[in-house]
Design a protein around this motif. Structure first.
Motif, PDB file in Angstrom:
ATOM      1  N   MET A   1       0.702  -1.259  -0.023  1.00 35.27           N
ATOM      2  CA  MET A   1      -0.221  -0.386   0.020  1.00 35.27           C
ATOM      3  C   MET A   1       0.716   1.264  -0.171  1.00 35.27           C
ATOM      4  N   LEU A   2       0.757   2.276  -0.652  1.00 32.83           N
ATOM      5  CA  LEU A   2       1.375   3.414  -1.110  1.00 32.83           C
ATOM      6  C   LEU A   2       0.994   4.183  -0.579  1.00 32.83           C
ATOM      7  N   SER A   3       2.083   5.753  -0.143  1.00 32.16           N
ATOM      8  CA  SER A   3       0.713   7.217   0.270  1.00 32.16           C
ATOM      9  C   SER A   3       1.932   8.175  -0.215  1.00 32.16           C
ATOM     10  N   PRO A   4       1.034   8.670  -0.824  1.00 32.66           N
ATOM     11  CA  PRO A   4       1.155  10.228  -1.915  1.00 32.66           C
ATOM     12  C   PRO A   4       2.894  10.255  -1.822  1.00 32.66           C
ATOM     13  N   SER A   5       2.920  10.259  -0.754  1.00 37.99           N
ATOM     14  CA  SER A   5       4.071  10.943   0.272  1.00 37.99           C
ATOM     15  C   SER A   5       5.308  10.186  -0.899  1.00 37.99           C
ATOM     16  N   VAL A   6       5.442   8.307  -0.504  1.00 38.59           N
ATOM     17  CA  VAL A   6       6.638   7.753  -0.864  1.00 38.59           C
ATOM     18  C   VAL A   6       6.386   7.488  -2.306  1.00 38.59           C
ATOM     19  N   VAL A   7       5.207   7.797  -3.409  1.00 36.95           N
ATOM     20  CA  VAL A   7       5.238   7.937  -5.013  1.00 36.95           C
ATOM     21  C   VAL A   7       6.139   9.204  -5.272  1.00 36.95           C
ATOM     22  N   PHE A   8       5.275  10.221  -4.144  1.00 33.61           N
ATOM     23  CA  PHE A   8       6.562  11.643  -4.709  1.00 33.61           C
ATOM     24  C   PHE A   8       7.465  11.781  -4.571  1.00 33.61           C
ATOM     25  N   GLY A   9       8.263  10.916  -3.528  1.00 31.62           N
ATOM     26  CA  GLY A   9      10.000  10.569  -3.358  1.00 31.62           C
ATOM     27  C   GLY A   9      10.623   9.878  -4.903  1.00 31.62           C
ATOM     28  N   TRP A  10       9.826   8.940  -5.405  1.00 26.94           N
ATOM     29  CA  TRP A  10      10.488   8.963  -6.515  1.00 26.94           C
ATOM     30  C   TRP A  10      11.022   9.858  -7.433  1.00 26.94           C
ATOM     31  N   LEU A  11       9.764  10.835  -7.613  1.00 26.77           N
ATOM     32  CA  LEU A  11      10.493  11.788  -8.674  1.00 26.77           C
ATOM     33  C   LEU A  11      11.654  12.001  -8.156  1.00 26.77           C
ATOM     34  N   ALA A  12      12.061  12.376  -7.413  1.00 24.98           N
ATOM     35  CA  ALA A  12      13.616  12.731  -7.141  1.00 24.98           C
ATOM     36  C   ALA A  12      14.934  12.218  -7.657  1.00 24.98           C
ATOM     37  N   ASP A  13      14.254  10.488  -8.025  1.00 28.87           N
ATOM     38  CA  ASP A  13      15.543  10.338  -8.491  1.00 28.87           C
ATOM     39  C   ASP A  13      15.679  10.441  -9.842  1.00 28.87           C
ATOM     40  N   PRO A  14      17.060  10.937 -10.236  1.00 31.94           N
ATOM     41  CA  PRO A  14      16.964  11.401 -11.766  1.00 31.94           C
ATOM     42  C   PRO A  14      16.999  10.086 -13.220  1.00 31.94           C
ATOM     43  N   ASP A  15      17.075   8.934 -13.336  1.00 34.31           N
ATOM     44  CA  ASP A  15      16.393   7.943 -13.936  1.00 34.31           C
ATOM     45  C   ASP A  15      15.263   7.406 -13.703  1.00 34.31           C
ATOM     46  N   ARG A  16      14.468   7.254 -12.654  1.00 26.79           N
ATOM     47  CA  ARG A  16      13.266   7.035 -12.219  1.00 26.79           C
ATOM     48  C   ARG A  16      12.542   8.425 -13.086  1.00 26.79           C
ATOM     49  N   LEU A  17      12.746   9.495 -13.195  1.00 25.11           N
ATOM     50  CA  LEU A  17      12.557  10.521 -13.070  1.00 25.11           C
ATOM     51  C   LEU A  17      11.932  10.572 -15.139  1.00 25.11           C
ATOM     52  N   GLY A  18      13.380  11.039 -15.542  1.00 23.90           N
ATOM     53  CA  GLY A  18      13.747  10.714 -16.902  1.00 23.90           C
ATOM     54  C   GLY A  18      13.230   9.734 -17.375  1.00 23.90           C
ATOM     55  N   SER A  19      12.281   8.679 -16.947  1.00 33.41           N
ATOM     56  CA  SER A  19      11.313   7.607 -17.692  1.00 33.41           C
ATOM     57  C   SER A  19       9.648   8.064 -17.283  1.00 33.41           C
ATOM     58  N   TYR A  20       9.639   8.700 -16.651  1.00 37.17           N
ATOM     59  CA  TYR A  20       8.426   8.976 -16.231  1.00 37.17           C
ATOM     60  C   TYR A  20       7.863  10.126 -17.019  1.00 37.17           C
ATOM     61  N   ALA A  21       9.143  10.733 -17.197  1.00 31.19           N
ATOM     62  CA  ALA A  21       8.751  12.159 -18.317  1.00 31.19           C
ATOM     63  C   ALA A  21       9.357  12.314 -19.901  1.00 31.19           C
ATOM     64  N   LYS A  22       9.596  10.954 -19.730  1.00 32.59           N
ATOM     65  CA  LYS A  22      10.471  11.047 -21.146  1.00 32.59           C
ATOM     66  C   LYS A  22       8.757  10.867 -22.743  1.00 32.59           C
ATOM     67  N   GLY A  23       9.412  11.559 -23.837  1.00 32.88           N
ATOM     68  CA  GLY A  23       8.655  12.197 -24.415  1.00 32.88           C
ATOM     69  C   GLY A  23       7.671  13.448 -24.227  1.00 32.88           C
ATOM     70  N   THR A  24       7.043  13.465 -22.702  1.00 25.51           N
ATOM     71  CA  THR A  24       6.726  14.522 -22.030  1.00 25.51           C
ATOM     72  C   THR A  24       6.686  15.615 -22.027  1.00 25.51           C
ATOM     73  N   LEU A  25       8.029  15.632 -21.147  1.00 28.42           N
ATOM     74  CA  LEU A  25       8.857  16.908 -20.616  1.00 28.42           C
ATOM     75  C   LEU A  25      10.231  16.995 -20.642  1.00 28.42           C
ATOM     76  N   SER A  26      10.912  18.000 -21.882  1.00 25.11           N
ATOM     77  CA  SER A  26      11.990  18.391 -22.209  1.00 25.11           C
ATOM     78  C   SER A  26      13.266  18.145 -21.284  1.00 25.11           C
ATOM     79  N   PRO A  27      14.393  17.160 -21.803  1.00 23.67           N
ATOM     80  CA  PRO A  27      15.390  17.368 -20.902  1.00 23.67           C
ATOM     81  C   PRO A  27      15.948  18.298 -19.767  1.00 23.67           C
ATOM     82  N   ALA A  28      15.694  19.671 -19.757  1.00 28.14           N
ATOM     83  CA  ALA A  28      15.905  21.442 -19.441  1.00 28.14           C
ATOM     84  C   ALA A  28      14.516  20.948 -18.684  1.00 28.14           C
ATOM     85  N   GLU A  29      13.649  20.720 -18.546  1.00 24.32           N
ATOM     86  CA  GLU A  29      12.364  20.203 -17.970  1.00 24.32           C
ATOM     87  C   GLU A  29      12.464  19.618 -16.358  1.00 24.32           C
ATOM     88  N   VAL A  30      13.304  18.345 -16.832  1.00 29.13           N
ATOM     89  CA  VAL A  30      13.439  17.112 -16.052  1.00 29.13           C
ATOM     90  C   VAL A  30      14.622  18.085 -14.976  1.00 29.13           C
TER      91      VAL A  30
END
Length: 704
Positions: free
Chosen positions: A395-424
């Motif tokens: 069972m996941l809390s919002p704060s736990v998933v939000f914390g994943w976004l600070a991982d460069p590899d994970r965020l790069g994967s989530y943002a691929k094709g949606t955000l630019s490298p500069a925005e990441v």
């Protein structure tokens, strides 16, 4: 028509006699409400023997009802020690009515004071010299506590006035506009104008949108509207709650006394950084980071994050079942998770579906010599399967998933094709070293929470009482008043009021929209003051939040806050971006124009200090020092030796919705440069002043 020679003091003394009678009656009402509360609490005192009997439940329920009523009534009555009676109507045929913050009746239940929201009191606001509606003289009583200090009259129907009628003063509105400002917003219940009253009393259903330039009273009108709706539709709105949303905690502190002063204590006030329980964000991101986080593109990024595997989860599952060793590798497990979530299951609600899909995948690996249901029972009841499921589908809390976004590899994967490298990179920089979420992060947490779904309840239902000492008791309204539960209703409010709406990002609109999915709305904003750069995207998000609700649009046209001299400067600034913008009419003049003090960096401390000291000597109320974000601490140091509670240092964005008697704007060009909306932000800053305005710093094109 003749006039008596009676002095203004004679009129004050006469009104004081009536006000004294009202407060004496109010004291009796307070005593009765307190007695009702005491009676309720006495009914809840049990001769406790270890179990609650049916009669005990009845006593507790009766206590709950009585104490709830008493606490609410006492809260309303206690708030009316200041200026309870503020208006008087002298009407045709000798009828005299008094208007106040709440209704008060005498011992025979005849009205001593009409509640300002009552239909009979509406003429106090709607009568004009053109259409007096039977009103001859409208009088506003100025009070300090329970003492009448002055009266201001408007003669609306001179032809119907008796010979001995006294008219005092130059009008209540101008007296109120020139009064010194304090640290909190004041209500305008005594001086509501006709165009404002039409908005306050508009129908409650659908969405009411209030527009108008700076100083037109949009915020305070909306707050009076909330109080009016609580009065006229208490059953619907009080039951579902009223949520008031503002841009910052500073702003919410500024307005927090308005509704209680109008007799209402039931609204929930939250800044945009406080709409998720357990979060009270005050830090703001840079304009670049805020633009990315507020964009609707973040929905796709967050959706991918919610569907991702949690860090550290098992990459393989083996079990001996049905006579075979059965195995699911990382790819198979990913496929199961993706299939479950693709079918629409929320992460925290999808465990049962995940279990069924895992069992189907294991069953498909070979015959077991038994029925499918027998196989499922064998696997599902095994300790190994239960332990694996707990680790693989937590069972996941919002704060736990939000914390994943600070991982460069994970965020790069989530943002691929949606955000630019500069925005990441901008997002990662905003979270680097951050210990608490920013205001712009809060909608992301709320979106994640919506995508995850609520964790299913397990175990027995909660008993209908709280353990208080050794005696179980029902939780009453009295308990909630003494020990309030600071929570935001995520199931939706009956009415939502959004102020400074032009600044909400699309993701913030989605967050607010969830709180008002079933309710009516009041939305306050001015596009010319917007700090959100992509207006069409924000409008689309607003439309989605309101859905198919009927909308009614009002525009306020009179600037009551700024002197004409101050607003002329602000008008020249905003017309650089909106040359044809229709500006409100500033009705008050002081004869004193704003001044600019040219100063280089080295002389800023002394120049700002001198400007502030000068304003403190000139105005009786508050002084605001408005700076670019990076100068907040600097400016505080410059004024460190100035011991005056009337002075506040705020950033340009934090100044939204606030007002001061005197304002010192430090380096206006920096305020323009730091904001994505530039001139519009400076326009807001320049319109915070009611009496005096001084700009300090370099000359620039910002001045128009």
């Amino acid at each position: 028509m003749g006039r008596t020679t009676s002095s203004a003091q004679d009129e004050i003394d006469k009104e004081q006699q009536y006000v004294d009678r009202v407060y004496e009656r109010l004291g009796g009402m307070v005593e009765r409400a307190a007695a009702v509360g005491q009676e309720g609490r006495q009914r809840g005192l049990l001769d406790y023997t270890g179990e609650i009997k049916e009669d005990d439940y009845r006593s507790l329920f009766e206590r709950d009802v009585l104490v709830d009523h008493a606490v609410r009534r006492l809260a309303v009555l206690d708030a009316q020690r200041e200026g309870l009676v503020f208006g008087r109507l002298d009407q045709r045929e000798g009828v005299v009515r008094y208007v106040g913050r709440i209704g008060v009746r005498d011992e025979e239940q005849e009205p001593l004071v009409l509640d300002w929201r009552a239909p009979a009191a509406s003429v106090f606001y709607q009568a004009t010299p053109v259409r007096p509606q039977g009103v001859i003289r409208r009088r506003v009583l100025r009070c300090l506590g329970q003492r009448v200090t002055g009266v201001e009259d408007d003669l609306l129907d001179p032809d119907a006035a008796p010979e001995d009628l006294v008219v005092v003063g130059d009008g209540a509105l101008m007296a109120a506009l020139t009064a010194a400002r304090g640290q909190q917003m004041r209500d305008i219940v005594a001086t509501i104008q006709q165009e404002q009253d039409l908005i306050i009393r508009a129908p409650s259903f659908g969405a009411t949108l209030i527009g108008g330039g700076p100083g037109t009273g949009k915020t305070v009108v909306a707050l009076h509207r909330a109080a009016y709706l609580l009065y006229t539709e208490r059953r619907r709105i009080s039951g579902g709650g009223v949520l008031v949303v503002g841009p910052s905690s500073v702003f919410m502190s500024y307005i927090e006394r308005v509704l209680p002063s109008l007799g209402e204590h039931e609204a929930t006030l939250r800044s945009l950084g406080e709409l998720v329980d357990g979060v009270a964000a005050t830090r703001r991101d840079s304009s670049a980071a805020a633009a990315v986080k507020g964009s609707l593109r973040m929905r796709r990024v967050l959706g991918r994050a919610v569907r991702d595997g949690a860090p550290g989860t098992p990459q393989e599952f083996r079990i001996y079942a049905g006579g075979l060793i059965r195995r699911l590798d990382a790819r198979a497990l990913d496929r199961v998770r993706i299939d479950v979530l693709r079918r629409g299951a929320q992460r925290n609600r999808g465990r049962a579906e995940a279990t069924r899909t895992l069992l189907a995948a294991l069953w498909s690996q070979g015959p077991s010599g038994r029925s499918r249901s027998e196989f499922d029972d064998e696997v599902e009841n095994s300790a190994a399967f239960g332990a694996f499921l707990d680790a693989w589908w937590p069972m996941l809390s919002p704060s736990v998933v939000f914390g994943w976004l600070a991982d460069p590899d994970r965020l790069g994967s989530y943002a691929k094709g949606t955000l630019s490298p500069a925005e990441v990179s901008t997002l990662l920089a905003s979270w680097d070293g951050a210990k608490e979420p920013s205001i712009e992060d809060v909608p992301l947490l709320d979106e994640i929470d919506s995508l995850l779904g609520e964790v299913p309840r397990t175990g027995p239902e909660r008993e209908p009482w709280d353990d208080f000492g050794d005696v179980p008791e029902l939780k009453s309204a009295f308990d909630r008043q003494v020990r309030p539960e600071h929570s935001v209703r995520n199931d939706g409010y009956a009415h939502v009021l959004v102020d400074e709406a032009q600044d909400l990002s699309p993701m913030q609109w989605r967050m607010v929209g969830r709180r008002g999915r079933h309710g009516s709305w009041t939305i306050v904003g001015d596009p010319a003051q917007s700090s959100w750069p992509d207006a069409p995207e924000a409008t689309s998000a607003l439309d989605a939040a309101l859905g198919r609700r009927e909308r009614r649009q009002f525009t306020l046209h009179t600037n009551y806050r700024n002197s004409a001299e101050i607003f002329a400067v602000a008008g020249r600034v905003i017309r650089q971006e909106f040359p044809t913008l229709e500006l409100p009419n500033a009705v008050r003049t002081t004869g004193i124009s704003p001044t600019h003090v040219a100063a280089e960096e080295s002389s800023l401390p002394s120049s700002v200090g001198a400007a502030v000291r000068g304003l403190l000597a000139e105005v009786a109320g508050t002084v605001g020092v408005i700076v670019a974000t990076h100068r907040v601490e600097q400016a505080g140091d410059w004024l460190d030796g100035l011991d005056d509670e009337r002075v506040s240092v705020v950033t340009a964005l934090a100044s939204k919705g606030l007002e001061y008697d005197g304002v010192v704007v430090v380096e206006p060009a920096e305020i323009v440069a730091e904001s994505t909306t530039g001139i519009r932000t400076l326009y807001v800053v320049l319109t915070r002043a009611t009496q005096r305005l001084i700009t300090v710093g370099a000359e620039g094109v910002w001045s128009g």
